[in-house]
Design a protein around this motif. Structure first.
Motif, PDB file in Angstrom:
ATOM      1  N   ASN A  23       0.831  -1.207   0.000  1.00  8.67           N
ATOM      2  CA  ASN A  23       0.000   0.000   0.000  1.00  8.67           C
ATOM      3  C   ASN A  23       0.867   1.261   0.000  1.00  8.67           C
ATOM      4  N   SER A  44       1.980   1.840  -3.491  1.00 14.54           N
ATOM      5  CA  SER A  44       0.880   2.411  -4.270  1.00 14.54           C
ATOM      6  C   SER A  44       0.729   3.903  -4.008  1.00 14.54           C
ATOM      7  N   GLU A  70      -1.714   1.947 -10.895  1.00 11.81           N
ATOM      8  CA  GLU A  70      -2.066   3.068 -10.021  1.00 11.81           C
ATOM      9  C   GLU A  70      -2.932   4.102 -10.734  1.00 11.81           C
ATOM     10  N   ARG A  95      -5.219   3.253 -12.855  1.00 13.90           N
ATOM     11  CA  ARG A  95      -6.527   2.613 -12.748  1.00 13.90           C
ATOM     12  C   ARG A  95      -7.131   2.861 -11.364  1.00 13.90           C
ATOM     13  N   ARG A  96      -6.298   2.811 -10.341  1.00  9.13           N
ATOM     14  CA  ARG A  96      -6.783   3.072  -8.983  1.00  9.13           C
ATOM     15  C   ARG A  96      -7.235   4.526  -8.838  1.00  9.13           C
ATOM     16  N   SER A 110     -10.604   5.145 -10.330  1.00  6.85           N
ATOM     17  CA  SER A 110     -11.727   4.586  -9.576  1.00  6.85           C
ATOM     18  C   SER A 110     -12.148   5.485  -8.420  1.00  6.85           C
ATOM     19  N   ARG A 165      -1.046  -5.560  -5.644  1.00  3.34           N
ATOM     20  CA  ARG A 165      -1.573  -4.230  -5.962  1.00  3.34           C
ATOM     21  C   ARG A 165      -2.446  -4.263  -7.212  1.00  3.34           C
ATOM     22  N   SER A 190      -5.925  -5.680  -6.160  1.00  2.00           N
ATOM     23  CA  SER A 190      -6.738  -4.721  -5.410  1.00  2.00           C
ATOM     24  C   SER A 190      -7.197  -3.568  -6.291  1.00  2.00           C
ATOM     25  N   ALA A 191      -6.338  -3.119  -7.216  1.00  2.00           N
ATOM     26  CA  ALA A 191      -6.717  -2.021  -8.116  1.00  2.00           C
ATOM     27  C   ALA A 191      -7.829  -2.453  -9.058  1.00  2.00           C
ATOM     28  N   LEU A 201     -11.104  -2.611  -7.081  1.00  2.00           N
ATOM     29  CA  LEU A 201     -11.592  -1.253  -6.790  1.00  2.00           C
ATOM     30  C   LEU A 201     -12.177  -0.599  -8.030  1.00  2.00           C
ATOM     31  N   TYR A 202     -11.531  -0.816  -9.171  1.00  2.00           N
ATOM     32  CA  TYR A 202     -12.005  -0.203 -10.420  1.00  2.00           C
ATOM     33  C   TYR A 202     -13.359  -0.787 -10.819  1.00  2.00           C
TER      34      TYR A 202
END
Length: 490
Positions: free
Chosen positions: A130, A133, A246, A248-249, A252, A395, A398-399, A402-403
């Motif tokens: 994290n 990120s 990142e 993409r994160r 979102s 990562r 998770s990304a 989240l997206y």
């Protein structure tokens, strides 16, 4: 807590212990002292008088602006960290920003700040994946804001940029005369812009990606510009993949992205305004100079500071020591009324934005309990790249989650807005839709009704015959009537 292996063969070869950073710090002190000596040697008395007679209230305001900019930097880390954990406090983000400021100042090209901030956040309860990120997202948004400010500075204040005088470099018997400042400024702007453009194009254009990876790096290797092409390809590949994750994160969570960009802009403008405030403290403005105690004068100072950042960002020295002081005198030549005031403004600006910051940030790094004292020898770019590689899969997962969640939320919002708009603005189309829906409902209800009893009574029902029916050929089922589960795919 997540365990990350920061050791790698590359790092083992490059390690030289904690003494390396003491050497960097000593180099910064020596070069900075030499730059100040060269600035003061011809007009020490005038500059000293200008500093003694400066307005102390404005000097306090300058220190306050620098503190304010780092308070904003701490808020940026705090906002990012709260996306991952609710237990993160603002003072932790502020301490992390100070640790990053110190290592950025004492490492070449500010290469040590990010990994040291990840180490600090790890001790504060943020997992290394994290933390990586957060650092990559902060880098992306910082570069975007830097490019936007640079674009405005170059386009809006082009006469100010093109009107700057040429300068001369003299190193003993070597003298390079009439060097245009505009060339270095444009080159620095192009470098900042290309960082983002290169990552975007390599992320979303397969042809451009192959062009850079195979032909571009291969060409640089052939001309001996790049010594280890495979290592450069791997490093670039990791950075491109992490940029995609990142970005993409960030897509979102648009509100947080916009907020962080605004905070970065406020922080940069606060730091860029220091030379203008220094001129006010020195009473160094009149009708014949560019600087002025006005709104336009403020933005002129900000844009000149932006040009200065573009140029000094090209120099891979710790803290841009020596180079930063020299180019301040070149770029702000004509902004103040006398050369003595220009040198005095340079001393005030450099002391407030660098020397005091390094001193205070160094104390925070030395005494803050979560600072990475045991990992100080790993403060380099390669360690951060290794960390990104080791945490890539987690990562990315998770990304992506989240997206996709953000996309579903946006669709729900769009559906609600459509239904709300139909309720608020009933028109011809709405009436037609309702009429069609009514007709469809009636057809469905008619299909479910039994046959009319009168019609059924008029028809004679055939009697069942006891005789065996004649052999009839079985009717083959249509393919469409067969259940999907019974179809065999060969």
């Amino acid at each position: 807590m997540e365990e990350i292996n920061f050791e790698s063969p590359i790092n083992e070869k490059k390690k030289s212990g904690k003494n390396r950073y003491l050497i960097y710090l000593l180099l910064v002190i020596i070069v900075t002292g030499l730059a100040i000596f060269l600035s003061l040697k011809d007009n020490f008395a005038e500059t000293a008088l200008a500093l003694r007679t400066s307005d102390w209230k404005i000097l306090v305001l300058i220190i306050g602006m620098v503190v304010f900019s780092y308070l904003i930097d701490g808020l940026i880390i705090f906002v990012f960290a709260r996306l991952y954990t609710r237990r993160y406090k603002y003072h932790q983000g502020l301490a992390t920003s100070m640790v990053g400021a110190f290592f950025n100042a004492v490492t070449p090209s500010a290469s040590g700040g990010q990994i040291m901030q990840v180490y600090t956040m790890r001790k504060q309860g943020v997992e290394p994946s994290n933390g990586a990120s957060i650092m990559v997202m902060a880098f992306i948004l910082y570069q975007i804001v830097l490019v936007i400010l640079g674009t405005v500075a170059v386009s809006v204040k082009w006469p100010l940029l093109s009107g700057m005088a040429n300068f001369t470099i003299e190193l003993g018997s070597i003298s390079i005369k009439e060097i245009p400042v505009i060339v270095f400024t444009i080159l620095g702007f192009v470098v900042n812009l290309s960082v983002i453009l290169l990552l975007v194009l390599m992320s979303y254009s397969h042809k451009f990606h192959n062009l850079i990876m195979h032909y571009g790096i291969g060409l640089l290797s052939r001309f001996k510009i790049v010594k280890n092409p495979d290592k450069l390809r791997e490093s670039l590949r990791i950075q491109v993949e992490n940029f995609k994750i990142e970005l993409r994160r960030l897509q979102s969570n648009i509100p947080v992205t916009i907020l962080i960009m605004i905070l970065f802009a406020i922080s940069l403008i606060s730091k860029y305004s220091i030379p203008w405030l220094a001129g006010i403290a020195l009473n160094a403005y009149n009708d014949t100079v560019t600087g002025a105690m006005s709104f336009n004068g403020f933005w002129d100072g900000v844009f000149l500071s932006s040009y200065h950042q573009m140029i000094t960002g090209l120099i891979p020295l710790p803290g841009s020591a020596g180079v930063s002081e020299y180019f301040f005198l070149v770029i702000f030549n004509g902004f103040f009324d006398t050369y003595a005031n220009t040198v005095a403004a340079q001393i005030i600006w450099r002391t407030a934005t660098f020397h005091i910051v390094v001193l205070f940030a160094g104390l925070v790094t030395a005494f803050y309990r979560s600072s990475p004292k045991e990992h100080i020898e790993k403060a380099d770019r390669q360690t951060f790249i290794d960390l990104q590689l080791q945490t890539y899969e987690e990562r990315k997962r998770s990304a992506d989650t989240l997206y996709e969640t953000a996309r579903l939320s946006r669709r729900e919002i769009q559906d609600k807005l459509r239904s709300l708009s139909k309720m608020l603005t009933p028109g011809k189309k709405t009436d037609e839709i309702e009429e069609a829906l009514g007709e469809e409902a009636m057809l469905r209800s008619n299909k479910k009704k039994p046959l009319n009893k009168k019609v059924a009574a008029g028809k004679k029902t055939p009697k069942k015959s006891s005789a065996k029916p004649k052999n009839k050929k079985p009717v083959a089922k249509k393919k469409s009537d067969e259940p999907w589960d019974s179809i065999e795919i060969k």
